[in-house]
Write a protein that holds these residues in place. Structure first.
Motif, PDB file in Angstrom:
ATOM      1  N   ALA A  62       0.835  -1.206   0.000  1.00 27.70           N
ATOM      2  CA  ALA A  62       0.000   0.000   0.000  1.00 27.70           C
ATOM      3  C   ALA A  62       0.867   1.252   0.000  1.00 27.70           C
ATOM      4  CB  ALA A  62      -0.923  -0.014   1.221  1.00 27.70           C
ATOM      5  N   TRP A  63       1.924   1.244   0.803  1.00 28.69           N
ATOM      6  CA  TRP A  63       2.828   2.397   0.813  1.00 28.69           C
ATOM      7  C   TRP A  63       3.584   2.525  -0.506  1.00 28.69           C
ATOM      8  CZ3 TRP A  63       3.535   0.447   6.275  1.00 28.69           C
ATOM      9  CH2 TRP A  63       2.821   1.249   7.182  1.00 28.69           C
ATOM     10  N   MET A  64       3.958   1.392  -1.092  1.00 29.39           N
ATOM     11  CA  MET A  64       4.598   1.426  -2.406  1.00 29.39           C
ATOM     12  C   MET A  64       3.691   2.079  -3.438  1.00 29.39           C
ATOM     13  SD  MET A  64       6.297  -2.354  -2.787  1.00 29.39           S
ATOM     14  CE  MET A  64       6.282  -2.190  -4.569  1.00 29.39           C
ATOM     15  N   GLY A  88      -5.189  -1.192   1.923  1.00 26.68           N
ATOM     16  CA  GLY A  88      -5.053  -0.459   0.660  1.00 26.68           C
ATOM     17  C   GLY A  88      -6.346  -0.340  -0.106  1.00 26.68           C
ATOM     18  N   VAL A  89      -7.454  -0.740   0.515  1.00 25.93           N
ATOM     19  CA  VAL A  89      -8.773  -0.677  -0.124  1.00 25.93           C
ATOM     20  C   VAL A  89      -9.689   0.141   0.789  1.00 25.93           C
ATOM     21  CG1 VAL A  89     -10.669  -1.998  -1.124  1.00 25.93           C
ATOM     22  CG2 VAL A  89      -8.360  -2.983  -1.060  1.00 25.93           C
ATOM     23  N   LEU A 103       0.323   6.879   8.007  1.00 25.41           N
ATOM     24  CA  LEU A 103      -0.331   5.698   8.573  1.00 25.41           C
ATOM     25  C   LEU A 103      -1.719   5.481   7.980  1.00 25.41           C
ATOM     26  CD1 LEU A 103       0.680   6.141  12.334  1.00 25.41           C
ATOM     27  CD2 LEU A 103       1.693   4.582  10.645  1.00 25.41           C
ATOM     28  N   SER A 104      -2.320   6.542   7.466  1.00 24.79           N
ATOM     29  CA  SER A 104      -3.664   6.434   6.883  1.00 24.79           C
ATOM     30  C   SER A 104      -3.661   5.874   5.471  1.00 24.79           C
ATOM     31  CB  SER A 104      -4.356   7.807   6.876  1.00 24.79           C
ATOM     32  OG  SER A 104      -4.541   8.289   8.186  1.00 24.79           O
ATOM     33  N   VAL A 105      -2.487   5.716   4.875  1.00 24.20           N
ATOM     34  CA  VAL A 105      -2.422   5.208   3.505  1.00 24.20           C
ATOM     35  C   VAL A 105      -2.926   3.771   3.401  1.00 24.20           C
ATOM     36  CG1 VAL A 105      -0.841   4.555   1.643  1.00 24.20           C
ATOM     37  CG2 VAL A 105      -0.630   6.799   2.733  1.00 24.20           C
ATOM     38  N   PRO A 138       8.712   6.356  -0.053  1.00 18.71           N
ATOM     39  CA  PRO A 138      10.016   5.690  -0.007  1.00 18.71           C
ATOM     40  C   PRO A 138       9.962   4.573   1.036  1.00 18.71           C
ATOM     41  CG  PRO A 138      10.262   8.067   0.123  1.00 18.71           C
ATOM     42  CD  PRO A 138       8.811   7.776   0.302  1.00 18.71           C
ATOM     43  N   LEU A 139      10.468   3.410   0.702  1.00 16.10           N
ATOM     44  CA  LEU A 139      10.268   2.254   1.573  1.00 16.10           C
ATOM     45  C   LEU A 139      11.531   1.405   1.632  1.00 16.10           C
ATOM     46  CD1 LEU A 139       8.010   0.727   3.178  1.00 16.10           C
ATOM     47  CD2 LEU A 139       7.547  -0.547   1.075  1.00 16.10           C
TER      48      LEU A 139
END
Length: 281
Positions: free
Chosen positions: A14-16, A118-119, A142-144, A21-22
């Motif tokens: 989800a962050w990707m 992520g949904v 964090l909300s992503v 940046p991860l």
């Protein structure tokens, strides 16, 4: 991101997808191989991953794994967000453990399964507790993966809310299991009972608001329609039906026992709220 199990992988992806940046690490390198192929920085040690960013998110098997993985890392100046399932006592101890190492701590409890991450329309979210300032600093990030709900400065509150809601879920599952068992040997299609059962549970759910109001006020008799005395009087019908259907009453019996105990204390004009006090040791 430390930990690429099913939930950790969903969070990382989800962050990707959002372009964050991860850096990732996982105890079993094979799980990280796909991320490496997609251009995400993969490290061969947790210490290197922690060193890469200020925000460190941990999603491991249990609290013992968190301590083991972070034992050899320099946490000075880091913002540690722990999404590992734990107890409130473990979360509070981990917060103190983190502070002793010069880092800031936020505990989380995820109210979602990996496919919901992520949904946004799936309705999942995570509880967070600990430093409000730290939560607000990273809330956007964090909300992503999923929604966020802050529940207090006490680091143990996220875990407590998590377990409280899941405990209620298992109680619901237990009641549903008993209901399906009652019809199991009859010529009744369980798929015909399911919508009736779902609608009934939804209709009963708002009762929790009255329970909460009674707990706050200490008055367990206000707004009562079906008194405890009435409900205890009706219990033999449930038990006889189970016996006649060849169904064990073991999912109902513990709660019925609490109801009887509360009635024996002279609380027949209440509803069921008083059984909560009997659970407190």
């Amino acid at each position: 991101m430390l930990g690429l199990g099913a939930m950790g992988t969903a969070l990382a992806r989800a962050w990707m997808a959002a372009g964050h940046p991860l850096t990732v690490w996982n105890r079993t390198p094979a799980r990280a191989a796909a991320f490496d192929a997609e251009g995400v920085r993969v490290t061969d040690s947790a210490a290197k991953a922690v060193a890469a960013n200020t925000l460190v998110v941990v999603c491991l098997l249990d609290d013992a794994a968190v301590e083991e993985v972070l034992a050899g890392t320099d946490l000075t100046g880091k913002d540690l967000v722990n999404l590992t399932t734990s107890t409130p006592v473990q979360a509070r101890a981990r917060a103190e453990w983190t502070r002793e190492r010069g880092a800031r701590y936020l505990d989380g409890g995820i109210m979602a399964v990996p496919p919901m991450i992520g949904v946004p329309e799936a309705g999942g979210y995570a509880f967070y507790s600990g430093s409000r300032q730290l939560f607000e600093r990273h809330q956007e990030t964090l909300s992503v993966p999923t929604g966020t709900t802050y529940v207090g400065e006490d680091a143990g509150f996220a875990a407590l809310h998590d377990v409280a809601l899941l405990s209620a879920m298992y109680g619901m599952f237990a009641g549903a299991a008993h209901a399906f068992a009652l019809i199991r040997r009859e010529d009744i299609d369980p798929t015909s009972l399911a919508p009736l059962l779902a609608d009934w549970l939804v209709a009963m759910a708002p009762a929790v608001h009255q329970t909460a109001d009674q707990l706050r006020s200490g008055d367990y008799t206000t707004g009562v329609v079906s008194t405890l005395a009435m409900q205890v009087a009706g219990m033999p019908t449930f038990l006889r039906t189970a016996e006649q259907q060849g169904v064990s009453p073991e999912l109902l019996s513990p709660y019925f026992a609490l109801m009887r105990r509360r009635l024996a204390e002279g609380s027949g004009e209440e509803d069921l709220t008083g059984t909560i006090d009997l659970l407190l040791r």
